[in-house]
Design a protein around this motif. Structure first.
Motif, mmCIF file in Angstrom:
data_model
loop_
_atom_site.group_PDB
_atom_site.id
_atom_site.type_symbol
_atom_site.label_atom_id
_atom_site.label_comp_id
_atom_site.label_asym_id
_atom_site.label_seq_id
_atom_site.Cartn_x
_atom_site.Cartn_y
_atom_site.Cartn_z
ATOM 1 N N ARG A 293 0.795 -1.238 0.000
ATOM 2 C CA ARG A 293 0.000 0.000 0.000
ATOM 3 C C ARG A 293 0.822 1.279 0.000
ATOM 4 O O ARG A 293 0.335 2.315 -0.443
ATOM 5 C CB ARG A 293 -0.903 0.049 1.230
ATOM 6 N N PHE A 294 2.023 1.229 0.550
ATOM 7 C CA PHE A 294 2.790 2.447 0.781
ATOM 8 C C PHE A 294 4.188 2.351 0.170
ATOM 9 O O PHE A 294 4.724 1.262 -0.009
ATOM 10 C CB PHE A 294 2.943 2.716 2.287
ATOM 11 N N ARG A 295 4.752 3.519 -0.104
ATOM 12 C CA ARG A 295 6.153 3.589 -0.504
ATOM 13 C C ARG A 295 6.950 3.824 0.769
ATOM 14 O O ARG A 295 6.706 4.796 1.504
ATOM 15 C CB ARG A 295 6.371 4.737 -1.482
ATOM 16 N N ILE A 296 7.900 2.933 1.049
ATOM 17 C CA ILE A 296 8.681 3.025 2.280
ATOM 18 C C ILE A 296 10.163 3.047 1.926
ATOM 19 O O ILE A 296 10.651 2.187 1.187
ATOM 20 C CB ILE A 296 8.382 1.839 3.220
ATOM 21 N N GLY A 297 10.859 4.021 2.466
ATOM 22 C CA GLY A 297 12.298 4.127 2.256
ATOM 23 C C GLY A 297 13.019 4.256 3.587
ATOM 24 O O GLY A 297 12.509 4.871 4.524
ATOM 25 N N THR B 192 7.221 10.236 8.920
ATOM 26 C CA THR B 192 8.651 10.034 9.086
ATOM 27 C C THR B 192 8.940 9.620 10.521
ATOM 28 O O THR B 192 8.454 10.248 11.463
ATOM 29 C CB THR B 192 9.421 11.333 8.758
ATOM 30 N N TYR B 193 9.745 8.586 10.660
ATOM 31 C CA TYR B 193 10.156 8.088 11.970
ATOM 32 C C TYR B 193 11.677 8.130 12.023
ATOM 33 O O TYR B 193 12.343 7.599 11.134
ATOM 34 C CB TYR B 193 9.649 6.660 12.195
ATOM 35 N N LYS B 194 12.219 8.775 13.045
ATOM 36 C CA LYS B 194 13.666 8.891 13.209
ATOM 37 C C LYS B 194 14.103 8.027 14.373
ATOM 38 O O LYS B 194 13.544 8.095 15.462
ATOM 39 C CB LYS B 194 14.055 10.343 13.464
ATOM 40 N N ILE B 195 15.127 7.218 14.115
ATOM 41 C CA ILE B 195 15.639 6.290 15.118
ATOM 42 C C ILE B 195 17.133 6.530 15.249
ATOM 43 O O ILE B 195 17.857 6.486 14.247
ATOM 44 C CB ILE B 195 15.402 4.829 14.693
ATOM 45 N N SER B 196 17.600 6.772 16.441
ATOM 46 C CA SER B 196 19.029 6.974 16.654
ATOM 47 C C SER B 196 19.801 5.725 16.242
ATOM 48 O O SER B 196 19.383 4.592 16.525
ATOM 49 C CB SER B 196 19.300 7.275 18.128
ATOM 50 N N VAL C 130 12.906 6.438 8.628
ATOM 51 C CA VAL C 130 11.939 5.626 7.892
ATOM 52 C C VAL C 130 10.890 6.588 7.351
ATOM 53 O O VAL C 130 10.214 7.272 8.131
ATOM 54 C CB VAL C 130 11.279 4.562 8.792
ATOM 55 N N LYS C 131 10.780 6.667 6.019
ATOM 56 C CA LYS C 131 9.790 7.539 5.378
ATOM 57 C C LYS C 131 8.724 6.654 4.750
ATOM 58 O O LYS C 131 9.030 5.798 3.935
ATOM 59 C CB LYS C 131 10.437 8.396 4.297
ATOM 60 N N ILE C 132 7.478 6.875 5.160
ATOM 61 C CA ILE C 132 6.352 6.126 4.628
ATOM 62 C C ILE C 132 5.461 7.124 3.903
ATOM 63 O O ILE C 132 5.021 8.116 4.493
ATOM 64 C CB ILE C 132 5.571 5.416 5.758
ATOM 65 N N GLU C 133 5.207 6.862 2.619
ATOM 66 C CA GLU C 133 4.450 7.796 1.795
ATOM 67 C C GLU C 133 3.170 7.153 1.274
ATOM 68 O O GLU C 133 3.163 5.974 0.923
ATOM 69 C CB GLU C 133 5.289 8.241 0.602
ATOM 70 N N ALA C 134 2.122 7.959 1.234
ATOM 71 C CA ALA C 134 0.839 7.554 0.653
ATOM 72 C C ALA C 134 0.257 8.778 -0.034
ATOM 73 O O ALA C 134 -0.165 9.725 0.636
ATOM 74 C CB ALA C 134 -0.119 7.032 1.719
ATOM 75 N N ALA D 62 -1.744 3.350 8.520
ATOM 76 C CA ALA D 62 -2.852 3.543 7.578
ATOM 77 C C ALA D 62 -3.935 4.425 8.189
ATOM 78 O O ALA D 62 -4.468 5.325 7.523
ATOM 79 C CB ALA D 62 -3.430 2.194 7.157
ATOM 80 N N GLN D 63 -4.260 4.200 9.454
ATOM 81 C CA GLN D 63 -5.270 5.017 10.132
ATOM 82 C C GLN D 63 -4.815 6.469 10.226
ATOM 83 O O GLN D 63 -5.592 7.402 10.019
ATOM 84 C CB GLN D 63 -5.576 4.471 11.521
ATOM 85 N N ARG D 64 -3.530 6.655 10.523
ATOM 86 C CA ARG D 64 -2.993 8.008 10.631
ATOM 87 C C ARG D 64 -3.062 8.731 9.283
ATOM 88 O O ARG D 64 -3.396 9.914 9.222
ATOM 89 C CB ARG D 64 -1.554 7.950 11.143
ATOM 90 N N PHE D 65 -2.773 8.019 8.185
ATOM 91 C CA PHE D 65 -2.903 8.626 6.860
ATOM 92 C C PHE D 65 -4.351 9.025 6.599
ATOM 93 O O PHE D 65 -4.616 10.101 6.052
ATOM 94 C CB PHE D 65 -2.413 7.687 5.758
ATOM 95 N N GLN D 66 -5.275 8.180 6.986
ATOM 96 C CA GLN D 66 -6.697 8.501 6.798
ATOM 97 C C GLN D 66 -7.068 9.744 7.610
ATOM 98 O O GLN D 66 -7.763 10.629 7.116
ATOM 99 C CB GLN D 66 -7.558 7.311 7.199
ATOM 100 N N ASP D 67 -6.583 9.816 8.849
ATOM 101 C CA ASP D 67 -6.841 10.989 9.693
ATOM 102 C C ASP D 67 -6.221 12.248 9.088
ATOM 103 O O ASP D 67 -6.831 13.329 9.123
ATOM 104 C CB ASP D 67 -6.301 10.775 11.107
ATOM 105 N N MET D 68 -5.018 12.121 8.534
ATOM 106 C CA MET D 68 -4.366 13.268 7.905
ATOM 107 C C MET D 68 -5.212 13.774 6.741
ATOM 108 O O MET D 68 -5.407 14.989 6.595
ATOM 109 C CB MET D 68 -2.964 12.873 7.401
#
Length: 82
Positions: free
Chosen positions: A11-15, A35-39, A25-29, A62-68
Protein backbone atom coordinates in the motif's frame (compact mmCIF):
# COMPACT_ATOMS: atom_id res chain seq x y z
CA UNK A 1 20.75 12.11 3.52
CA UNK A 2 21.95 8.70 2.35
CA UNK A 3 19.50 6.20 0.90
CA UNK A 4 19.83 2.77 2.55
CA UNK A 5 17.02 0.71 1.02
CA UNK A 6 13.46 0.52 -0.23
CA UNK A 7 11.17 -1.59 1.92
CA UNK A 8 8.51 -3.31 -0.19
CA UNK A 9 4.90 -2.82 0.84
CA UNK A 10 1.61 -3.34 -0.99
CA UNK A 11 0.00 0.00 0.00
CA UNK A 12 2.79 2.45 0.78
CA UNK A 13 6.15 3.59 -0.50
CA UNK A 14 8.68 3.02 2.28
CA UNK A 15 12.30 4.13 2.26
CA UNK A 16 15.06 3.78 4.82
CA UNK A 17 17.67 6.54 4.98
CA UNK A 18 20.64 7.41 7.17
CA UNK A 19 21.39 10.99 8.17
CA UNK A 20 23.06 12.82 11.02
CA UNK A 21 23.38 9.80 13.32
CA UNK A 22 19.83 8.61 12.71
CA UNK A 23 17.98 6.13 10.58
CA UNK A 24 14.93 7.69 8.98
CA UNK A 25 11.94 5.63 7.89
CA UNK A 26 9.79 7.54 5.38
CA UNK A 27 6.35 6.13 4.63
CA UNK A 28 4.45 7.80 1.80
CA UNK A 29 0.84 7.55 0.65
CA UNK A 30 -0.22 9.95 -2.09
CA UNK A 31 0.47 13.52 -0.96
CA UNK A 32 1.10 12.51 2.67
CA UNK A 33 4.23 11.32 4.45
CA UNK A 34 5.06 9.95 7.88
CA UNK A 35 8.65 10.03 9.09
CA UNK A 36 10.16 8.09 11.97
CA UNK A 37 13.67 8.89 13.21
CA UNK A 38 15.64 6.29 15.12
CA UNK A 39 19.03 6.97 16.65
CA UNK A 40 21.78 4.79 15.19
CA UNK A 41 22.73 4.09 18.83
CA UNK A 42 19.29 2.56 19.49
CA UNK A 43 19.30 0.25 16.49
CA UNK A 44 21.92 -2.50 16.40
CA UNK A 45 21.25 -3.43 12.78
CA UNK A 46 19.18 -1.51 10.21
CA UNK A 47 18.17 -4.85 8.69
CA UNK A 48 15.63 -5.25 11.54
CA UNK A 49 13.62 -2.22 10.38
CA UNK A 50 11.44 -4.16 7.89
CA UNK A 51 10.43 -6.58 10.66
CA UNK A 52 9.47 -3.62 12.86
CA UNK A 53 6.91 -2.59 10.23
CA UNK A 54 4.58 -5.38 11.28
CA UNK A 55 0.83 -5.50 10.70
CA UNK A 56 -0.23 -3.76 13.96
CA UNK A 57 2.19 -0.89 13.28
CA UNK A 58 1.22 -0.55 9.62
CA UNK A 59 -2.47 -0.64 10.53
CA UNK A 60 -1.92 2.42 12.74
CA UNK A 61 0.09 4.07 9.95
CA UNK A 62 -2.85 3.54 7.58
CA UNK A 63 -5.27 5.02 10.13
CA UNK A 64 -2.99 8.01 10.63
CA UNK A 65 -2.90 8.63 6.86
CA UNK A 66 -6.70 8.50 6.80
CA UNK A 67 -6.84 10.99 9.69
CA UNK A 68 -4.37 13.27 7.91
CA UNK A 69 -6.54 13.26 4.79
CA UNK A 70 -9.69 13.93 6.82
CA UNK A 71 -8.01 16.87 8.58
CA UNK A 72 -6.69 18.30 5.30
CA UNK A 73 -10.07 18.06 3.58
CA UNK A 74 -11.80 19.66 6.57
CA UNK A 75 -9.46 22.64 6.67
CA UNK A 76 -9.83 23.09 2.92
CA UNK A 77 -13.60 23.17 3.24
CA UNK A 78 -13.57 25.51 6.27
CA UNK A 79 -11.36 27.93 4.41
CA UNK A 80 -13.07 27.64 1.01
CA UNK A 81 -9.86 26.35 -0.55
CA UNK A 82 -11.42 23.34 -2.28
Amino acid sequence: MRFVQDIPHTRFRIGLYAWNGKYIVKIEAGPYEQTYKISEMDLTDPAVVPAMLDEPFMSRVAQRFQDMDTDWQATGERNDAF
